[in-house]
Design an enzyme around this catalytic site. Structure first.
Site, short mmCIF file in Angstrom:
data_model
loop_
_atom_site.label_atom_id
_atom_site.label_comp_id
_atom_site.label_asym_id
_atom_site.label_seq_id
_atom_site.Cartn_x
_atom_site.Cartn_y
_atom_site.Cartn_z
N ARG A 42 0.96 -1.24 -0.06
CA ARG A 42 0.05 -0.08 -0.11
C ARG A 42 0.72 1.15 -0.05
NH1 ARG A 42 -4.18 -2.50 4.56
NH2 ARG A 42 -5.09 -4.07 3.02
N SER A 101 14.53 31.03 5.91
CA SER A 101 15.51 30.99 6.85
C SER A 101 14.88 31.81 8.14
CB SER A 101 17.08 31.54 6.42
OG SER A 101 17.91 31.89 7.74
N LYS A 127 17.27 34.51 2.09
CA LYS A 127 17.52 32.92 1.38
C LYS A 127 16.53 32.26 0.95
CE LYS A 127 20.66 30.43 3.40
NZ LYS A 127 21.36 29.42 4.06
N ASN A 141 16.22 28.49 0.47
CA ASN A 141 17.02 27.23 0.59
C ASN A 141 16.47 26.30 -0.25
OD1 ASN A 141 18.77 28.37 2.63
ND2 ASN A 141 17.38 28.02 4.02
N ARG A 201 11.63 -20.17 14.13
CA ARG A 201 11.09 -18.79 14.68
C ARG A 201 12.19 -17.94 15.31
NH1 ARG A 201 5.54 -18.54 15.85
NH2 ARG A 201 6.08 -16.53 16.25
#
Length: 442
Positions: A121, A277, A283, A285, A316
């Site tokens: 899924r 920022s 900035k 980024n 097991r």
């Protein structure tokens, strides 16, 4: 302050709110466990090992509400959540059909099967995001088939390449990841072996054709029927580890290239929407690339834990199986988030051909010294050509002068078009043809 819920993703911006976050959460895992239990009863009924109506009754009960927190707390008693879940589901089913809940199975049958359901899924939206990514990269490669840029080796300018070839290479990695994930998704198996992998309890309860029971169980869940129970034969988990770690690395390669090329000093590409920022208003980024790169750095260690669990004792294991649960979920989440971010990154990537052209000139024409060496060797002899280019390269740097100017001054090559010979855009080799070839892959 509102208390965060466990697994709310406060420290995981890479996968928070991704399809993988939803398909791997505790509620999603519980749904997979319930689906596995209900499918088992339906399969038993189909083979006559449970009365008519048992499968529908357990399936209906499995759609009810179950307390995840309570199950988690009670899981400590037996070491896994299946034991308390069986008790709750049996009670919810009622006296008539409750005895057919979990009939003949062991906890690992249900836990492993649920894990395969969660993986299946989660991988579907990952594949969809990879398809979006490769489509965007294909368009970039075609649009910039002949856009020259510096090729870099060991961090330095090497010879010219094209952005089209770079994007085609990125796409090739994405398609490799797609193919690996598709193969693994299509082979995810159900688990049904009983207490020690002999399926003895199923035969004792009347399901004497255990291969048929396993096949019916797998069909109910959309999984593959394994040849053998794989309680301590952990190929399916190892295959998941491999394809997920590879995918994280493939996307990480793209992200790392973008991080380098988006540096202020280079600025040949940029993310479509950069992040801000907290301290520097100017900035933007490259956040998508940063989160993908972070996922790629974590994935190998998580995969290593899953590979370590291949060493599982007896029929097991004690600890090896349990050690898989969290690393595998983390890997699914990391790759799910990285695939989402990669699709967004590729779709919004900005390419600056002019900056690429400008950067090609940073070394005053020395980026085509390989071509000059080959061409001048035929005219001047190999030794003389090499000595000349070595000296002119030194002077080009020292005097901050174009190589073509020094060549014209120091050599008598009247029949040679030095401007053409030192044009980086005319020395991209087979980049265009290689890009075309890569784009033929579907």
């Amino acid at each position: 302050m509102t208390a965060a819920q466990p697994g709310s993703g406060l420290l995981a911006p890479g996968w928070t709110e991704s399809p993988a976050a939803r398909s791997t959460g505790d509620d999603a895992y519980l749904r997979a466990l319930l689906d596995a239990e209900a499918a088992l009863t339906r399969a038993l009924e189909a083979l006559g090992a449970a009365p008519e109506g048992a499968g529908a009754a357990v399936t209906a009960a499995a759609r009810g509400d179950f307390d995840v927190r309570s199950l988690a707390e009670r899981a400590r008693g037996g070491g896994n959540p299946v034991i308390p879940l069986v008790a709750d589901l049996t009670e919810a089913t009622g006296a008539e059909y409750g005895p057919y809940v979990h009939r003949g199975a062991t906890s690992q049958d249900i836990m492993d099967t649920a894990t395969m359901l969660v993986a299946a899924r989660t991988l579907e939206p990952v594949l969809a995001d990879l398809d979006r990514t490769q489509g965007a990269l294909a368009r970039l490669a075609a649009a910039h088939r002949d856009t020259a840029m510096p090729g870099r080796t060991l961090t330095q300018h090497a010879v010219p390449t094209t952005f089209g070839l770079k994007a085609a290479g990125w796409r090739s990695l994405v398609l490799d990841a797609r193919d690996r994930i598709t193969a693994v998704r299509d082979s995810l198996p159900a688990q049904l072996g009983g207490a020690a992998g002999t399926a003895a309890a199923f035969t004792a309860y009347g399901a004497r054709d255990t291969p048929a029971l396993t096949a019916a169980y797998a069909r109910e869940l959309g999984l593959v029927a394994p040849v053998l129970p794989w309680h301590t034969l952990r190929t399916p988990v190892a295959d998941l580890a491999a394809c997920l770690a590879f995918t994280a690395g493939a996307l990480g390669k793209i992200a790392t290239d973008v991080l380098v090329l988006a540096r202020t000093e280079i600025a040949e590409v940029g993310e479509g929407g950069g992040g801000g920022s907290s301290a520097m208003p100017h900035k933007a980024n490259p956040v998508r690339s940063t989160l993908i790169a972070a996922a790629a750095r974590r994935a190998p260690q998580l995969a290593a834990t899953l590979y370590g669990s291949l060493v599982a004792e007896d029929e097991r294991p004690a600890g090896a199986w349990h050690a898989e649960w969290e690393p595998l979920r983390d890997l699914l989440r990391l790759v799910g988030g990285a695939a989402r971010d990669a699709a967004e990154l590729a779709a919004g990537l900005r390419v600056d051909p002019e900056r690429m052209r400008s950067d090609l000139a940073l070394t005053h024409g020395l980026i085509v010294s390989e071509r000059l060496s080959a061409e001048l060797s035929g005219l001047l002899g190999r030794g003389r050509a090499r000595a000349l280019l070595t000296e002119l390269a030194r002077r080009s740097y020292a005097e901050n002068r174009p190589l073509v100017e020094l060549l014209a001054q120091e050599t008598d090559l009247e029949d040679v078009d030095l401007d053409e010979l030192t044009d980086p855009a005319r020395y991209t080799g087979s980049a265009g043809a290689l890009t075309d070839r890569a784009l033929e892959r579907r």
